[in-house]
Scaffold this motif. Sequence first.
Motif, PDB file in Angstrom:
ATOM      1  N   GLU A 196      72.545  57.145  18.895  1.00 21.32           N
ATOM      2  CA  GLU A 196      73.441  57.645  17.855  1.00 21.32           C
ATOM      3  C   GLU A 196      74.579  58.459  18.461  1.00 21.32           C
ATOM      4  O   GLU A 196      75.730  58.363  18.022  1.00 21.32           O
ATOM      5  CB  GLU A 196      72.660  58.502  16.845  1.00 21.32           C
ATOM      6  CG  GLU A 196      73.428  58.826  15.578  1.00 21.32           C
ATOM      7  CD  GLU A 196      73.976  57.593  14.871  1.00 21.32           C
ATOM      8  OE1 GLU A 196      75.138  57.637  14.400  1.00 21.32           O
ATOM      9  OE2 GLU A 196      73.261  56.576  14.800  1.00 21.32           O
ATOM     10  N   ASP A 197      74.277  59.246  19.474  1.00 14.82           N
ATOM     11  CA  ASP A 197      75.324  60.012  20.147  1.00 14.82           C
ATOM     12  C   ASP A 197      76.308  59.071  20.849  1.00 14.82           C
ATOM     13  O   ASP A 197      77.518  59.310  20.844  1.00 14.82           O
ATOM     14  CB  ASP A 197      74.700  60.970  21.159  1.00 14.82           C
ATOM     15  CG  ASP A 197      75.749  61.852  21.832  1.00 14.82           C
ATOM     16  OD1 ASP A 197      76.463  62.582  21.112  1.00 14.82           O
ATOM     17  OD2 ASP A 197      75.873  61.791  23.067  1.00 14.82           O
ATOM     18  N   THR A 198      75.791  58.002  21.427  1.00 20.16           N
ATOM     19  CA  THR A 198      76.664  57.010  22.065  1.00 20.16           C
ATOM     20  C   THR A 198      77.586  56.378  21.040  1.00 20.16           C
ATOM     21  O   THR A 198      78.789  56.202  21.283  1.00 20.16           O
ATOM     22  CB  THR A 198      75.830  55.922  22.765  1.00 20.16           C
ATOM     23  OG1 THR A 198      74.977  56.528  23.742  1.00 20.16           O
ATOM     24  CG2 THR A 198      76.725  54.898  23.445  1.00 20.16           C
ATOM     25  N   ALA A 231      84.703  57.944  18.256  1.00 20.17           N
ATOM     26  CA  ALA A 231      85.783  58.922  18.463  1.00 20.17           C
ATOM     27  C   ALA A 231      86.802  58.392  19.468  1.00 20.17           C
ATOM     28  O   ALA A 231      88.021  58.521  19.265  1.00 20.17           O
ATOM     29  CB  ALA A 231      85.198  60.250  18.942  1.00 20.17           C
ATOM     30  N   ALA A 232      86.328  57.799  20.544  1.00 19.19           N
ATOM     31  CA  ALA A 232      87.240  57.255  21.555  1.00 19.19           C
ATOM     32  C   ALA A 232      88.038  56.085  20.985  1.00 19.19           C
ATOM     33  O   ALA A 232      89.235  55.945  21.250  1.00 19.19           O
ATOM     34  CB  ALA A 232      86.441  56.802  22.780  1.00 19.19           C
ATOM     35  N   ALA A 245      95.095  48.108  22.337  1.00 23.73           N
ATOM     36  CA  ALA A 245      93.899  48.870  22.706  1.00 23.73           C
ATOM     37  C   ALA A 245      93.100  48.118  23.766  1.00 23.73           C
ATOM     38  O   ALA A 245      93.082  46.888  23.795  1.00 23.73           O
ATOM     39  CB  ALA A 245      93.033  49.118  21.476  1.00 23.73           C
ATOM     40  N   ARG A 246      92.434  48.863  24.618  1.00 24.95           N
ATOM     41  CA  ARG A 246      91.623  48.265  25.673  1.00 24.95           C
ATOM     42  C   ARG A 246      90.189  48.783  25.583  1.00 24.95           C
ATOM     43  O   ARG A 246      89.957  49.995  25.563  1.00 24.95           O
ATOM     44  CB  ARG A 246      92.200  48.608  27.053  1.00 24.95           C
ATOM     45  CG  ARG A 246      93.584  47.999  27.292  1.00 24.95           C
ATOM     46  CD  ARG A 246      93.494  46.476  27.409  1.00 24.95           C
ATOM     47  NE  ARG A 246      94.792  45.848  27.542  1.00 24.95           N
ATOM     48  CZ  ARG A 246      95.492  45.329  26.516  1.00 24.95           C
ATOM     49  NH1 ARG A 246      95.004  45.371  25.286  1.00 24.95           N
ATOM     50  NH2 ARG A 246      96.665  44.758  26.720  1.00 24.95           N
ATOM     51  N   ALA A 275      86.523  56.605  27.997  1.00 25.42           N
ATOM     52  CA  ALA A 275      86.662  57.848  27.229  1.00 25.42           C
ATOM     53  C   ALA A 275      85.358  58.233  26.542  1.00 25.42           C
ATOM     54  O   ALA A 275      85.066  59.422  26.364  1.00 25.42           O
ATOM     55  CB  ALA A 275      87.775  57.692  26.194  1.00 25.42           C
ATOM     56  N   ALA A 276      84.573  57.228  26.156  1.00 26.99           N
ATOM     57  CA  ALA A 276      83.313  57.483  25.444  1.00 26.99           C
ATOM     58  C   ALA A 276      82.147  57.735  26.395  1.00 26.99           C
ATOM     59  O   ALA A 276      81.037  58.036  25.942  1.00 26.99           O
ATOM     60  CB  ALA A 276      82.983  56.297  24.544  1.00 26.99           C
TER      61      ALA A 276
END
Length: 203
Positions: free
Chosen positions: A6-8, A14-15, A28-29, A36-37
């Motif tokens: 879930e945190d992943t 967000a990223a 976007a890439r 970033a994540a």
Amino acid sequence: MAYDAEDTRRRIFAAAAAEFAEHGLAGARVERIATAARANKQAIYLYYGSKEKLFAAVLRAKLEEAGAAIRVDPDAVAESVGQLFDWYQEHPELIRLLLWDALEAVEEDAESERERRDAFRRKVERLTGGDAARQLPEETRVRAAQDLLFTVMGLIAWNFAVPRMCRLVLDEETERAALDRRRRTVMEAARTLAAAGGLAGRG
């Protein structure tokens, strides 16, 4: 430390929101989102299926976030619009995502589109529930509320889509001054439009 799925997911989301707001869908890439994540690309595809589906999920969630944050009060339309104006100012990524969505004609699956349509129908239903609106026939009430909702969305969004033009047209020295002025104007316009459509009193 155990893997926290879930945190992943949250980090990927967000990223992705930041990446899509900055670069759109085409630009976007996935590699940048993964970096970033602090996740791997496989996790992105596992959780979301594709870059297109991830974009749709981000946009849908941001719209739901806006809808949950602001409830349009049919008996206080102008005040609700002021709150919505403030929310958009604090979350500029939503305007950018909507612009990219329009520019790139992102295809949306039928279920996602139905969910968004239903969310707007609920907003329209709330707008038609005010004291002033009850005197109108139902079809007139619904159409007036739909037009008011979309018009107000445009009145708000344009300020943040073209902030420099806003400042220049209004001949203000700072963006802050221009937005403060626009907030008052948009609220008054919403009050006038709601009254003209029979959805609110004229007081």
